[in-house]
Scaffold this active site. Structure first.
Site, PDB file in Angstrom:
ATOM      1  N   HIS A  53      -4.032  -4.619  -6.755  1.00 24.05           N
ATOM      2  CA  HIS A  53      -3.236  -3.850  -5.789  1.00 24.05           C
ATOM      3  C   HIS A  53      -2.318  -2.908  -6.547  1.00 24.05           C
ATOM      4  O   HIS A  53      -1.327  -3.331  -7.160  1.00 24.05           O
ATOM      5  CB  HIS A  53      -2.419  -4.812  -4.928  1.00 24.05           C
ATOM      6  CG  HIS A  53      -1.760  -4.163  -3.746  1.00 24.05           C
ATOM      7  ND1 HIS A  53      -1.703  -2.801  -3.560  1.00 24.05           N
ATOM      8  CD2 HIS A  53      -1.101  -4.702  -2.665  1.00 24.05           C
ATOM      9  CE1 HIS A  53      -1.066  -2.531  -2.445  1.00 24.05           C
ATOM     10  NE2 HIS A  53      -0.696  -3.661  -1.890  1.00 24.05           N
TER      11      HIS A  53
ATOM     12  N   CYS B 268       2.699   0.540   0.401  1.00 25.30           N
ATOM     13  CA  CYS B 268       1.298   0.438  -0.003  1.00 25.30           C
ATOM     14  C   CYS B 268       0.406   1.466   0.673  1.00 25.30           C
ATOM     15  O   CYS B 268      -0.773   1.591   0.309  1.00 25.30           O
ATOM     16  CB  CYS B 268       0.772  -0.965   0.302  1.00 25.30           C
ATOM     17  SG  CYS B 268       1.888  -2.292  -0.169  1.00 25.30           S
TER      18      CYS B 268
ATOM     19  N   HIS C  21      -7.536  -3.124   3.650  1.00 22.32           N
ATOM     20  CA  HIS C  21      -6.389  -3.271   2.754  1.00 22.32           C
ATOM     21  C   HIS C  21      -6.642  -4.484   1.854  1.00 22.32           C
ATOM     22  O   HIS C  21      -6.434  -4.407   0.656  1.00 22.32           O
ATOM     23  CB  HIS C  21      -5.113  -3.436   3.585  1.00 22.32           C
ATOM     24  CG  HIS C  21      -3.855  -3.329   2.799  1.00 22.32           C
ATOM     25  ND1 HIS C  21      -3.581  -2.260   1.972  1.00 22.32           N
ATOM     26  CD2 HIS C  21      -2.776  -4.161   2.702  1.00 22.32           C
ATOM     27  CE1 HIS C  21      -2.401  -2.440   1.400  1.00 22.32           C
ATOM     28  NE2 HIS C  21      -1.895  -3.576   1.828  1.00 22.32           N
TER      29      HIS C  21
END
Length: 617
Positions: free
Chosen positions: A452, A262, A414
């Site tokens: 995401h 990520c 995040h």
């Protein structure tokens, strides 16, 4: 002297829309922007989602339809209510099982309990005992929320994209959008640099996984499909960079992708930043393209307990209906993250070249810090590495901006929307804020809007941050109605509403982009505002140089504005040059000091001096 990597262009697409022109950012904060500011964004989305012309009046009904087809919503790339599934079954009968097949469909190994009788072009099969089979079914997928790009928009229709996986279609679109945003032609840039002074760092964390790539290739033997000659090559994770080099900008420079789950976008950003700081490249294209809203990929994350399932969301809301729009709920009572697709690219340029060309300056990359998690029990669990990266990024902000200036920063968290993230990341940010004596540190989490997107996630964060320095609002987390009790926030201001950051965001001199990737891939990047960047350039080069730059920038700015206006009306330059200006051995001229290539005006200089002279006797 270290060169400062300036952000001179950006582009892409996510669930909020087109990145260049700040349109995806504007979609997130539409409720606080004026009708005049939003007009071009509604026009852009109406054009690409509905095919409406520039002469169409954008009324409330159209805006409502645009809103419904953007941001996190019900998945559109597959039908969550009717997902193809096959079950193993053993068929048996009191008598015998008989069926017919074409001869061409006969298996090469005939089971022992089959009796075969030819009937012309077909055969009759009689099975004794039982027949093993796969039964086709349609099932409901437990997750119906996702962050698809705007409804109705297919980037593959804008160029000859036959057999291209979705992720590569996004890559071609995103890179083109970023180049179009620069306000200067790529060929003009190449006149001022050697051809190898360009780098491209781009890829994906999950590779290309759809019917045209890895998924189709692996499934073909089991579904009766055929593996094409393109599938393997187009599946590779660095293929977005390869496409840009080979089909978009005709690049001979450094290339690749630095994968970190990520945090991958920040890994690539660091590569590009280092190339410019060290003088290896003068222009770098950095980005990622990810298209993981695919049932098979999502199932892998779901069985880990990572995705927000419909039943969990219903339970949180005490409702019998899932609220797809509020699927991602960072720092509140939540259930998991929301899978999304996105492509984001930025163009970096060294400060000297940017001033010479009059490039638009949207900010600068001060540094990106990366740390692993050291020993851990679960490879997917968070660890200590993010404390290191956040501390380093904040310390650098303080070194550049001063003890008071570091308080004029904010964090793009995040913020995945998982129970584990809300506790661990909030503790990291809160402890960093305490250590550097920052009170009420603003924290944003834009995955609440766009989901995401894995490798592109930090790119989504960066693009949103650039918008803050244009329109002055830090997006709040509007999918939540409370902060969870286990969230650490004594020194944080976790934004549940949009925060006004002053005219053009001038109250905030920098942003820290934070990423916590699976496997212990932690990255935190410090990005300086355009105002802070220009102040630093004035200090280095002097006011006279900045005035000369300003004169050159006027035309560049206008060209970029015109390109944005055209794109809002469906007029976009998608750069895909298949088979153009292909070079071979006859295109190369070698000497001991240079290499000349026929496609480029300037030669490539070869090393003349020994870089290790101080090691020699």
């Amino acid at each position: 002297m270290t060169k400062l990597p300036l952000i001179v262009g950006f582009g892409g697409m996510n669930a909020a829309g087109r990145s260049s022109g700040f349109h995806s950012y504007k979609r997130m904060v539409a409720d606080v922007l004026s009708d005049a500011d939003m007009q071009s964004t509604w026009q852009d989305l109406a054009c690409r989602m509905m095919g409406l012309s520039k002469d169409t009046s954008i009324d409330a009904e159209i805006i409502d339809a645009i809103k419904a087809g953007t941001l996190v919503r019900r998945i559109e790339s597959f039908d969550p209510d009717s997902l193809l599934y096959q079950y193993k079954a053993s068929l048996s009968s009191n008598d015998q099982i008989t069926f017919t097949l074409r001869k061409s469909k006969m298996p090469t190994r005939i089971p022992e309990n089959w009796q075969v009788e030819e009937q012309g072009s077909k055969v009759q099969i009689t099975v004794t005992d039982q027949l093993d089979a796969l039964l086709e079914d349609r099932v409901a997928f437990p997750v119906s929320s996702g962050g698809n790009i705007p409804s109705g928009f297919d980037p593959g229709k804008l160029y000859n994209s036959r057999f291209h996986p979705r992720g590569l279609k996004l890559a071609v679109y995103g890179a083109s959008d970023a180049l179009n945003s620069m306000g200067m032609d790529w060929s003009e840039i190449l006149k001022h640099i050697e051809p190898d002074q360009v780098s491209v760092y781009a890829g994906s964390a999950l590779a290309q996984v759809d019917d045209q790539s890895l998924s189709g290739m692996l499934a073909a033997p089991l579904t009766g499909g055929r593996v094409s000659s393109k599938m393997m090559a187009l599946s590779l994770a660095e293929m977005p960079a390869d496409f840009i080099n080979g089909y978009v900008i005709n690049s001979i420079g450094a290339t690749g992708t630095n994968m970190g789950a990520c945090a991958t976008f920040l890994y690539n950003l660091r590569q590009g930043m280092h190339d410019i700081q060290n003088g290896h490249s003068r222009v770098v294209i950095v980005g990622n393209a990810e298209a993981p809203v695919v049932a098979e990929i999502m199932e892998g994350f779901r069985v880990m307990g990572a995705l927000a399932e419909d039943e969990q969301l219903k339970a949180l809301d005490n409702s019998d209906k899932v609220n797809n729009r509020r699927a991602c709920r960072p720092f509140a009572a939540n259930a998991g993250f929301t899978m999304a697709e996105s492509v984001q690219f930025v163009v970096l340029m060294d400060d000297e070249l940017a001033l010479e060309l009059g490039a638009n300056v949207y900010g600068s990359v001060a540094d990106v810090f990366i740390s692993a998690d050291a020993n851990k029990k679960s490879i997917s669990a968070p660890g200590v590495g993010n404390y290191v990266t956040m501390a380093k990024a904040t310390a650098l902000a303080q070194a550049i901006l001063g003890k008071e200036g570091v308080k004029q920063t904010y964090v793009q968290a995040h913020g995945t929307g998982t129970p584990q993230n809300r506790v661990t990341e909030s503790h990291i940010l809160n402890e960093i804020a305490k250590t550097f004596e920052i009170d009420n540190w603003p924290v944003a989490a834009i995955k609440s809007y766009v989901g995401h997107s894995m490798s592109s996630a930090s790119g989504d964060q960066l693009i949103a941050s650039l918008g803050v320095w244009q329109y002055g609002w830090i997006p709040g987390i509007q999918t939540i109605d409370h902060i969870a009790d286990d969230v650490h926030q004594s020194n944080l201001n976790i934004l549940t509403e949009h925060l006004f950051a002053g005219d053009k965001g001038q109250d905030y001199k920098a942003v820290i982009l934070n990423a916590k990737g699976f496997g212990g891939n932690n990255a935190s990047g410090l990005v300086l505002s355009p105002q802070q960047t220009m102040q630093m350039l004035a200090n280095k080069y002097g006011q006279a140089a900045l005035e000369a730059y300003s004169l050159k920038n006027r035309n560049v700015f206008q060209v970029a504005q015109t390109a944005d206006i055209d794109a809002c009306c469906g007029i976009e330059n998608i750069r895909y040059h298949f088979g153009d200006s292909v070079m071979d051995e006859t295109s190369v001229t070698l000497s001991q000091s240079t290499i000349s290539l026929t496609a480029f005006g300037k030669p490539i200089s070869l090393v003349k001096n020994n870089p290790y002279a101080d090691y020699m006797s």
